[in-house]
Design a protein around this motif. Structure first.
Motif, mmCIF file in Angstrom:
data_model
loop_
_atom_site.group_PDB
_atom_site.id
_atom_site.type_symbol
_atom_site.label_atom_id
_atom_site.label_comp_id
_atom_site.label_asym_id
_atom_site.label_seq_id
_atom_site.Cartn_x
_atom_site.Cartn_y
_atom_site.Cartn_z
ATOM 1 N N PRO A 52 -2.300 -21.732 -22.223
ATOM 2 C CA PRO A 52 -3.506 -20.911 -22.391
ATOM 3 C C PRO A 52 -3.899 -20.713 -23.847
ATOM 4 C CG PRO A 52 -1.715 -19.609 -21.416
ATOM 5 C CD PRO A 52 -1.269 -21.034 -21.452
ATOM 6 N N GLU A 53 -2.915 -20.820 -24.762
ATOM 7 C CA GLU A 53 -3.210 -20.669 -26.188
ATOM 8 C C GLU A 53 -3.759 -21.977 -26.775
ATOM 9 O OE1 GLU A 53 -3.109 -17.729 -27.527
ATOM 10 O OE2 GLU A 53 -2.130 -16.760 -25.822
ATOM 11 N N VAL A 54 -3.591 -23.088 -26.054
ATOM 12 C CA VAL A 54 -4.136 -24.365 -26.519
ATOM 13 C C VAL A 54 -5.644 -24.391 -26.308
ATOM 14 C CG1 VAL A 54 -4.212 -26.863 -26.032
ATOM 15 C CG2 VAL A 54 -1.998 -25.678 -26.184
ATOM 16 N N GLY A 84 4.389 -11.936 -16.713
ATOM 17 C CA GLY A 84 4.624 -12.379 -18.098
ATOM 18 C C GLY A 84 3.368 -12.896 -18.766
ATOM 19 N N PRO A 85 2.346 -12.057 -18.947
ATOM 20 C CA PRO A 85 1.041 -12.547 -19.424
ATOM 21 C C PRO A 85 0.939 -12.831 -20.920
ATOM 22 C CG PRO A 85 0.850 -10.463 -18.180
ATOM 23 C CD PRO A 85 2.286 -10.639 -18.554
ATOM 24 N N GLY A 86 1.999 -12.725 -21.692
ATOM 25 C CA GLY A 86 1.930 -13.085 -23.115
ATOM 26 C C GLY A 86 0.883 -12.266 -23.846
ATOM 27 N N GLU A 111 4.829 -6.934 -17.067
ATOM 28 C CA GLU A 111 5.247 -7.225 -18.451
ATOM 29 C C GLU A 111 6.204 -6.132 -18.905
ATOM 30 O OE1 GLU A 111 4.344 -9.760 -21.053
ATOM 31 O OE2 GLU A 111 6.205 -8.698 -21.452
ATOM 32 N N THR A 112 7.341 -6.544 -19.477
ATOM 33 C CA THR A 112 8.300 -5.539 -19.932
ATOM 34 C C THR A 112 8.206 -5.268 -21.438
ATOM 35 O OG1 THR A 112 9.884 -7.352 -19.893
ATOM 36 C CG2 THR A 112 10.017 -5.763 -18.097
ATOM 37 N N SER A 113 7.586 -6.181 -22.187
ATOM 38 C CA SER A 113 7.554 -6.018 -23.643
ATOM 39 C C SER A 113 6.431 -5.083 -24.084
ATOM 40 C CB SER A 113 7.353 -7.390 -24.304
ATOM 41 O OG SER A 113 6.902 -7.228 -25.633
HETATM 42 N N1 SAH Z 1 2.331 -16.487 -19.880
HETATM 43 C C1 SAH Z 1 2.143 -16.385 -21.311
HETATM 44 C C2 SAH Z 1 3.420 -15.974 -22.064
HETATM 45 C C3 SAH Z 1 4.662 -16.767 -21.843
HETATM 46 S S1 SAH Z 1 6.034 -16.092 -22.748
HETATM 47 C C4 SAH Z 1 1.554 -17.663 -21.840
HETATM 48 O O1 SAH Z 1 1.531 -18.640 -21.110
HETATM 49 O O2 SAH Z 1 1.135 -17.683 -22.991
HETATM 50 C C5 SAH Z 1 6.937 -15.208 -21.490
HETATM 51 C C6 SAH Z 1 6.298 -13.919 -21.049
HETATM 52 O O3 SAH Z 1 7.117 -13.318 -20.040
HETATM 53 C C7 SAH Z 1 6.133 -12.861 -22.112
HETATM 54 O O4 SAH Z 1 4.959 -12.142 -21.846
HETATM 55 C C8 SAH Z 1 7.393 -12.017 -21.929
HETATM 56 O O5 SAH Z 1 7.308 -10.741 -22.511
HETATM 57 C C9 SAH Z 1 7.475 -11.985 -20.433
HETATM 58 N N2 SAH Z 1 8.817 -11.721 -19.891
HETATM 59 C C10 SAH Z 1 9.959 -12.358 -20.209
HETATM 60 N N3 SAH Z 1 10.994 -11.893 -19.468
HETATM 61 C C11 SAH Z 1 10.480 -10.942 -18.664
HETATM 62 C C12 SAH Z 1 11.019 -10.094 -17.650
HETATM 63 N N4 SAH Z 1 12.322 -10.151 -17.344
HETATM 64 N N5 SAH Z 1 10.187 -9.249 -16.999
HETATM 65 C C13 SAH Z 1 8.863 -9.209 -17.302
HETATM 66 N N6 SAH Z 1 8.294 -9.983 -18.249
HETATM 67 C C14 SAH Z 1 9.082 -10.821 -18.914
#
Ligand code: SAH
Length: 351
Positions: A52-54, A84-86, A111-113
Motif C-alpha cells: 500500500p505504501e508503493v 495491522g493497518p500500519g 492494532e496494538t501499537s
Molecule cells: N498492513 C500495513 C502494515 C504492516 S506492518 C501495511 O501493509 O503497510 C504490521 C502491522 O501489524 C503493524 O500495523 C503492526 O503494528 C501490526 N501488528 C503486529 N503484531 C500485531 C499484533 N500481535 N496484534 C495487532 N497488531 C499487530
C-alpha cells in the motif's frame, strides 16, 4: 532508541537466566511487540516498504474486489475490518473506492501499537470515525464483515522444531557468551512432527504458527457467523508444510540476524497459506482462492487503473509504471506475495 526498547535485551537475558531458554515464538512475540510499539517502521526512512505504501493502486484494487462482493450480496450494512493497518494507507485507499460504490461501512482497526494507531487516525478522514481494537473478537458479529489484512500474519510468532542426533526438539533461544543463540530444548518432540516429515537430517527445521492458525480460525468463525468476505495478503507458500526456517529480520531495507538486536528489527516468517486456509475452513468459512499477488491484481484490473492514472497525470507516467511493475512483477512482489480470498458460505462463493 527508546528507553523501553533499550531495556528489552536486558529483560530477555534476565528471563532466560532465571527460567532457561525461551521458545522462538516467545522471543518473536516479545521482540515484535517492542518493535511495533516504539516506532513507525514503514517507508524509505524506516525498515521496510509494503504494497500500500508503493502505490494507491494496491488499496484501490482491494476496494474494487470488496465492492463487487458487497454489491452482489445485496449491498447490506457492513463492518470494514483491517488487521495491522500500519500507517492506515491501505484502509484510506480502499475505503475511498468503497465510498464511490456507495458502500459506507463502520470502520474497525485491529492494532496494538499506539504509535501506529496515531498514524492511522491521521490517515483516515474524521467521519464516520474509526474504532480501534486489540483483537478481532472485540468486533461485533451483528453485521457482515469486509476484512482485509496485509503483511500482518508474517509478524505473528512462529514455533520451530529442530532435528538433533537424539531426535526432534523444540528450537529455543538461549544465551552464549552474552549473545542470543538458537539452541535445542531437552524435551523429545518427535510426537509433534507429522509422520511423513519425521525422518530428517540433524539440523533440519520445521516451522508452524499457532498464532496464525488462531487468527485464521477467528476470521473464519466471524465470517461463518456474520457473513462477509476477507482478503488475506502476505508473503508465503501455498503448497503445504515444508522443512526449513523462514524466520528473518529486516532492518533499514536489508536482511539482519534475527538474534542480534531483539526489538530493533522486524521479525517475520513466511505464511503457510495451506494451514491458514485449513484453519478458516475448520471454523466454517468458505475458501475462494489463493493467488499470487501479480496475477490477482491483474485480474481485478490494475493495468487499466494505471493507464487511467497516467492519462490524468502524464508527468507521473514513469512513476506509475514503476509502481505497477513493483507490485505485479514475479521477481518483485508479484509471485512471493499471495492473496487469499475467503467468504462466509457456499452462496457467496458461487456468486
Ligand atoms: N498492513 C500495513 C502494515 C504492516 S506492518 C501495511 O501493509 O503497510 C504490521 C502491522 O501489524 C503493524 O500495523 C503492526 O503494528 C501490526 N501488528 C503486529 N503484531 C500485531 C499484533 N500481535 N496484534 C495487532 N497488531 C499487530
Amino acid at each position: 532508541m527508546s528507553a523501553l526498547a533499550a531495556r528489552l535485551p536486558a529483560r530477555l537475558k534476565r528471563l532466560i537466566a532465571a527460567a532457561g531458554p525461551i521458545s522462538i515464538a516467545q522471543y518473536m512475540a516479545l521482540a515484535n511487540a517492542h518493535y511495533y510499539a516504539t516506532r513507525d517502521p514503514l517507508g524509505v526512512v524506516g525498515d521496510f516498504t509494503t504494497a500500500p505504501e508503493v502505490s494507491q493502486m494496491f488499496g484501490e484494487m482491494i476496494g474494487v474486489w470488496l465492492a463487487d462482493r458487497w454489491r452482489r450480496a445485496g449491498a447490506p450494512a457492513v463492518r470494514f475490518v483491517e488487521l495491522g493497518p500500519g500507517r492506515g494507507t491501505l484502509a484510506r485507499d480502499c475505503l475511498a473506492v468503497l465510498a464511490k460504490f456507495g458502500c459506507a461501512p463502520s470502520v474497525h482497526l485491529v492494532e496494538t501499537s499506539p504509535v501506529l494507531r496515531a498514524a492511522q487516525a491521521s490517515a483516515l478522514p474524521p467521519t464516520p470515525g474509526a474504532q480501534w481494537h486489540d483483537s478481532l473478537d472485540e468486533v461485533p458479529r451483528d453485521a457482515p464483515m469486509l476484512l482485509i489484512t496485509n503483511e500482518f500474519l508474517d509478524a505473528l510468532p512462529v514455533r520451530q522444531l529442530v532435528m538433533t542426533h537424539a531426535g526432534w526438539r523444540e528450537r529455543l533461544v538461549g544465551i552464549a557468551e552474552g549473545r542470543f543463540v538458537p539452541v535445542a530444548g531437552a524435551q523429545p518432540m518427535d510426537a509433534a512432527v507429522p509422520k511423513g516429515l519425521r525422518a530428517a537430517q540433524p539440523g533440519a527445521i520445521l516451522e508452524t504458527s499457532p498464532a496464525v492458525s488462531a487468527v485464521m480460525h477467528e476470521i473464519g468463525a466471524h465470517l461463518a457467523a456474520a457473513g462477509g468476505a476477507a482478503l488475506i495478503i502476505d508473503y508465503g507458500y501455498a503448497g503445504g508444510a515444508r522443512p526449513g526456517s523462514t524466520l528473518q529480520a529486516v532492518r533499514r531495507h536489508a536482511r539482519a540476524d534475527p538474534f542480534a538486536a531483539p526489538g530493533e528489527a522486524d521479525l517475520t516468517a513466511h505464511v503457510d497459506f495451506a494451514a491458514a486456509r485449513a484453519s478458516a475452513e475448520a471454523a466454517g468459512a468458505c475458501w475462494i482462492e489463493t493467488t499470487p499477488q501479480g496475477a490477482w491484481l491483474a485480474g481485478v484490473g490494475i493495468a487499466a487503473r494505471a493507464a487511467a492514472l497516467t492519462r490524468a497525470a502524464p508527468a507521473r507516467g514513469a512513476e506509475i509504471a514503476q509502481a505497477l511493475h513493483r507490485l505485479i512483477d514475479p521477481a518483485q512482489m508479484g509471485a512471493l506475495f499471495k492473496v487469499m480470498a475467503l467468504a462466509s458460505g457456499v452462496d457467496l462463493k458461487s456468486a
